[in-house]
Write a protein that holds these residues in place. Structure first.
Motif, PDB file in Angstrom:
ATOM      1  N   TRP A   1       8.036   8.799   8.713  1.00  0.00           N
ATOM      2  CA  TRP A   1       6.614   8.500   8.540  1.00  0.00           C
ATOM      3  C   TRP A   1       5.717   9.655   8.965  1.00  0.00           C
ATOM      4  O   TRP A   1       4.509   9.492   9.100  1.00  0.00           O
TER       5      TRP A   1
ATOM      6  N   GLN B   1       6.313  11.067   4.324  1.00  0.00           N
ATOM      7  CA  GLN B   1       5.646   9.916   3.722  1.00  0.00           C
ATOM      8  C   GLN B   1       5.096  10.259   2.337  1.00  0.00           C
ATOM      9  O   GLN B   1       5.258   9.506   1.379  1.00  0.00           O
TER      10      GLN B   1
ATOM     11  N   LEU C   1       9.429  -1.752   1.508  1.00  0.00           N
ATOM     12  CA  LEU C   1       9.759  -1.573   2.919  1.00  0.00           C
ATOM     13  C   LEU C   1      10.658  -2.680   3.458  1.00  0.00           C
ATOM     14  O   LEU C   1      11.190  -2.565   4.564  1.00  0.00           O
TER      15      LEU C   1
ATOM     16  N   ALA D   1       6.483  -0.131   9.720  1.00  0.00           N
ATOM     17  CA  ALA D   1       5.871   1.075   9.163  1.00  0.00           C
ATOM     18  C   ALA D   1       4.428   1.127   9.634  1.00  0.00           C
ATOM     19  O   ALA D   1       3.761   0.095   9.733  1.00  0.00           O
TER      20      ALA D   1
ATOM     21  N   GLN E   1       0.336   1.896   9.632  1.00  0.00           N
ATOM     22  CA  GLN E   1      -0.763   1.869   8.681  1.00  0.00           C
ATOM     23  C   GLN E   1      -1.514   3.200   8.743  1.00  0.00           C
ATOM     24  O   GLN E   1      -1.529   3.846   9.776  1.00  0.00           O
TER      25      GLN E   1
ATOM     26  N   ARG F   1       1.890   1.714   5.245  1.00  0.00           N
ATOM     27  CA  ARG F   1       2.427   0.458   4.709  1.00  0.00           C
ATOM     28  C   ARG F   1       1.554  -0.057   3.580  1.00  0.00           C
ATOM     29  O   ARG F   1       2.065  -0.471   2.526  1.00  0.00           O
TER      30      ARG F   1
ATOM     31  N   THR G   1       2.759  -0.442  -0.285  1.00  0.00           N
ATOM     32  CA  THR G   1       2.700  -1.787  -0.871  1.00  0.00           C
ATOM     33  C   THR G   1       1.855  -1.797  -2.134  1.00  0.00           C
ATOM     34  O   THR G   1       2.228  -2.397  -3.149  1.00  0.00           O
TER      35      THR G   1
END
Length: 300
Positions: free
Chosen positions: A5, A10, A35, A40, A42, A45, A49
């Motif tokens: 990450w 990322q 995921l 994960a 923010q 995430r 998504t």
């Protein structure tokens, strides 16, 4: 040491997922971006998504409306989260028939992006997607919602066209014009924006023809515009949008009376839709199929 990450890791993973989507490797998108309950940070995430939601939209998978609300909480952090949310959401809301929700979400996204980015090429894609869903839903909308939809699309289209217009000489080297050559193909630069511009210029007459506007474009112009959209997405390499453009070209060809060409183009789109499991596109293509001939009674 590799950190999943960290910004570099990322971003590479996100770009891998987005590229897989455009190349038509939708299962690869899920492998990269789903995921699966793993922790994960923010806004990573939310961004992942939202990006994976394009496959859900393309396959017609239901999405909990609460998810859209959750993603919007991160819009103020990164404009890419806005873009990755609103594009598939337009299609998802269109599949549920909620034109008002499409317009509400679109206007909210534009307000955030305007304050974050100013001018942005994503407005072209957004305009094309909203125009496409409006063309499907406006015939069934009440008069007030129809007027609002046409006004929103007009505003988005005006802004999208300004992005694609020739710029002053000082900008021309870095921002070439949207032009067609004698062969009818698009410029070799900025293919994504030019593809969505061609799509927008095909969706607008489609919308005008179903919205009851005075002097709608002739069907021949619609056929030409959809041919341009197919060619543009083929050159860009976006498998699904080329197929979706082919599906709408098939409709235009049928309206023009060219049943054989309509069937051929629709079958090309169907092959892609079946491979991708793109149920909404398959439903569009089912509408293009000719009605079966009446069967004869037994013994006749």
């Amino acid at each position: 040491m590799y950190r999943e990450w960290a910004p570099w890791g990322q971003e590479c993973r996100l770009l891998g997922g987005l590229t897989a989507y455009e190349l038509g490797d939708w299962d690869g998108v899920i492998r990269r971006l789903d995921l699966a309950g793993r922790p994960a940070p923010q806004p990573g995430r939310a961004i992942f998504t939202a990006a994976a939601m394009s496959v859900q939209a393309g396959r017609g998978a239901p999405v909990d409306p609460a998810l859209l609300d959750a993603l919007r909480q991160w819009w103020h952090v990164d404009g890419i989260c806005v873009v990755l949310t609103v594009m598939p959401a337009v299609d998802l809301l269109g599949q549920s028939g909620d034109l008002a929700a499409i317009l509400d979400l679109t206007e909210a996204a534009v307000r955030v992006l305007d304050s974050t980015w100013g001018d942005y090429h994503a407005i072209v894609r957004l305009a094309a997607l909203v125009a496409g869903q409006a063309a499907a839903l406006v015939p069934h909308a009440d008069p007030a919602l129809r007027v609002r939809a046409l006004a929103v699309v007009d505003e988005l289209a005006d802004r999208g066209r300004r992005i694609s217009e020739p710029r002053p000489a000082v900008e021309r080297l870095s921002r070439p014009a949207f032009e067609r050559s004698a062969a009818g193909s698009l410029e070799d630069t900025s293919r994504e924006t030019w593809a969505w511009t061609a799509r927008l210029e095909a969706e607008l007459p489609r919308l005008q023809r179903v919205a009851g506007v005075a002097d709608p474009p002739p069907v021949a112009a619609l056929v030409d515009a959809w041919r341009e959209s197919v060619a543009a997405f083929e050159r860009y390499g976006h498998v699904y949008e080329a197929a979706r453009s082919r599906g709408r070209l098939a409709v235009a060809l049928r309206a023009a009376g060219d049943q054989a060409a309509s069937r051929d183009v629709a079958e090309q789109a169907r092959e892609v839709a079946l491979r991708l499991e793109a149920k909404p596109l398959l439903a569009e293509l089912d509408d293009v199929r000719p009605a079966p001939a009446a069967s004869h009674a037994a013994g006749e």
